[in-house]
Design an enzyme around this catalytic site. Structure first.
Site, short mmCIF file in Angstrom:
data_model
loop_
_atom_site.label_atom_id
_atom_site.label_comp_id
_atom_site.label_asym_id
_atom_site.label_seq_id
_atom_site.Cartn_x
_atom_site.Cartn_y
_atom_site.Cartn_z
CB CYS A 303 -25.20 -49.71 -40.33
SG CYS A 303 -25.76 -49.59 -42.00
NE ARG A 399 -21.39 -49.38 -47.82
CZ ARG A 399 -22.30 -48.51 -48.25
NH1 ARG A 399 -22.44 -48.30 -49.53
NH2 ARG A 399 -23.08 -47.86 -47.42
#
Ligand code: XMP
Length: 485
Positions: A303, A399
């Protein structure tokens, strides 16, 4: 105003900031139960969930994990039809009772029957007339065929041992053992064929005693959908998914929550929604009647949300906050992202999670779909964030709400993790570590670990002390690595 804003800011902790304090215990690791809830209605035998990422979770991973007692969530970086096929593949892998049977009639030509058996790779065909079972054709019947044989009725076994549709597994097994048969057709009170039990499927049940299955004996599996993708959710439900995961980087988006409310009305299976990191977000998702919550904003190994957007809450605090709220409503939390060692799983559960979702820890295994690569003589598998350039440009995934924009701002990276062999070996180590932690804290169950686990905050010096130090590692154990690649 700005100073007080900073002064009011809470402290946030993550896995490395804490340790669990050992407590009085008579609990041996081998005596503990690691059963836990995934959602309001789904129980797992081990609290491990694979992340819906295109380098982690496809059918092979989901089958392997469900057999070990956890669950795989099939990713959505593909056409919904492709994702539905993966779900179906998992559901077809094992079944207590096969209901969608291939059958023939007594009049079927023997060539056609043999062709069907070969094509579908099945060793026995029930023979039916007006839906009534009149015989069975097995490999044994066709092994030495005479030329005169033309129709199925000429060679089929007419005396068929059958079971009743209400038979328990034990009754079916007892008959199959006694009569030395591999297949047991099931009939209803009027002699109509309603299903078939095979010895092969029964043996699989013995081989995987912890497997999680639905009431038909099929392995459990989940599928991810975008927040507004009702069509995909319906398609996955039709394909047999047991749970839908509404997959978003910002689960506290209020439009998403409205959409989840609608989804709850149109979908009958459990819905997990996320990702979130605060109590208020948990409260709002619970008002949409979700059955489970996925917690984690930015802790994942791939991430960059926290770096690119400056957003996130250190994961242990996020888990504790959301769990505190969700607990009051009986909704389980899945702690998603940032888990690097088995000890992190123990900490996540002690902070209130009921299960953990794993990406990087599973991506290096045989069952993950990533590509194997070799760098300087060492084996790796590719692993990438679903908000990375490659994943967004190469798939159907939205997403991060960036699809179709041509150029976009990635929130994830593409990389590789060490190759690890079978997922069963990785899971064995992870659950072994969890059980040790439960022993040290005197917790016979996941529920007691959630209640009893007590933390101590550690300093940077404490973290250094925790890892092997002042020693040169000569070999890597299967559950620890401090490799910086
Ligand atoms: P681990 O640490 O297990 O984390 O590898 C997996 C989790 O990371 C999240 N994820 C992302 N987060 N950008 C992000 O900010 C991304 O590109 C990305 N892809 C996955 C996700 O929650 C996953 O389960």
């Amino acid at each position: 105003m700005f100073i007080s804003k900073l002064e009011r800011a809470a402290m946030g902790y993550t896995y490395d900031d804490v340790l669990l304090i050992p407590g009085p215990s008579r609990i041996e690791p081998k005596g503990v139960s690691v059963e836990s809830a995934l959602t309001r209605h789904i129980k797992l035998n081990i609290p491990i969930v694979s992340s819906p990422m295109d380098t982690v979770s496809e059918a092979e991973m989901a089958i392997a994990l469900a057999r070990l007692g956890g669950i795989g969530i099939i990713h959505r970086n593909n056409k919904k039809e492709v994702q539905a096929e993966m779900i179906q593949k998992v559901k077809r892998e094992e079944s207590l009772i096969i209901r969608d049977l291939y059958t023939v009639s007594p009049e079927t030509s023997i060539q056609d029957a043999i062709k069907l058996m070969k094509e579908k790779r099945i060793a026995g065909l029930p023979v039916i007339l007006n839906n009534k079972l009149v015989g069975i054709l097995t490999n044994r019947d066709i092994r030495f065929l005479k030329e005169s044989v033309q129709r199925v009725q000429d060679v089929m076994t007419k005396e068929v041992v059958t079971g009743n549709v209400d038979f328990s597994m034990e009754q079916a097994l007892e008959i199959m053992n006694r009569k030395k048969i591999e297949k047991l057709p099931l009939v209803d009170g009027s002699g109509n064929l309603v299903g078939l039990i095979t010895a092969k499927d029964i043996m699989k049940r013995e081989q995987y005693p912890l497997a999680v299955r639905d009431e038909e004996g099929k392995l459990l599996v989940g599928g991810a959908v975008g927040a507004f993708d009702m069509e995909r959710a319906k398609k996955l439900q039709e394909a047999g998914a047991d749970v839908i995961v509404v997959d978003s980087a910002h689960g506290h988006n209020l439009d998403l929550i409205d959409s989840v409310k609608r989804m709850k009305r149109e979908i009958d299976i459990d819905i997990i929604a996320g990702n979130i990191a605060t109590s208020q977000a948990a409260e709002d998702l619970i008002s949409a009647e979700v059955d489970g919550i996925r917690t984690g904003v930015g802790p994942g190994s791939i991430c960059t949300t926290r770096i690119v957007a400056g957003i996130g809450v250190p994961q242990l605090t996020a888990v504790a906050q959301t769990a505190e709220t969700a607990e009051k409503h009986g909704i389980p939390i899945v702690a998603d992202g940032g888990i690097r060692y088995s000890g992190d799983i123990v900490k996540a559960i002690a902070a209130g999670a009921s299960s953990v979702m794993l990406g990087s820890l599973l991506a290096g295994t045989d069952e993950a779909p990533g590509t194997e690569i070799n760098i300087s003589g060492r084996r790796y598998k590719t692993y990438r964030g679903m908000g990375s350039l490659g994943a967004v440009m190469g798939g159907e995934n939205d997403r991060y709400g960036k699809l179709g924009s041509g150029k976009f701002v990635p929130e994830g990276v593409e990389g590789a993790v060490p190759y690890k062999g079978k997922v069963a070996d990785t899971v064995f180590q992870l659950i072994g570590g969890l059980k040790s932690g439960m022993g040290y804290t005197g917790s016979p169950t996941i529920a007691t670990l959630r209640e009893n686990g007590k933390f101590v905050i550690v300093t940077q010096a404490g973290i250094i002390e925790s890892h092997p130090h002042n020693v040169m590692l000569l070999s890597e154990p299967p559950n620890y690595s401090n490799r910086t690649f």
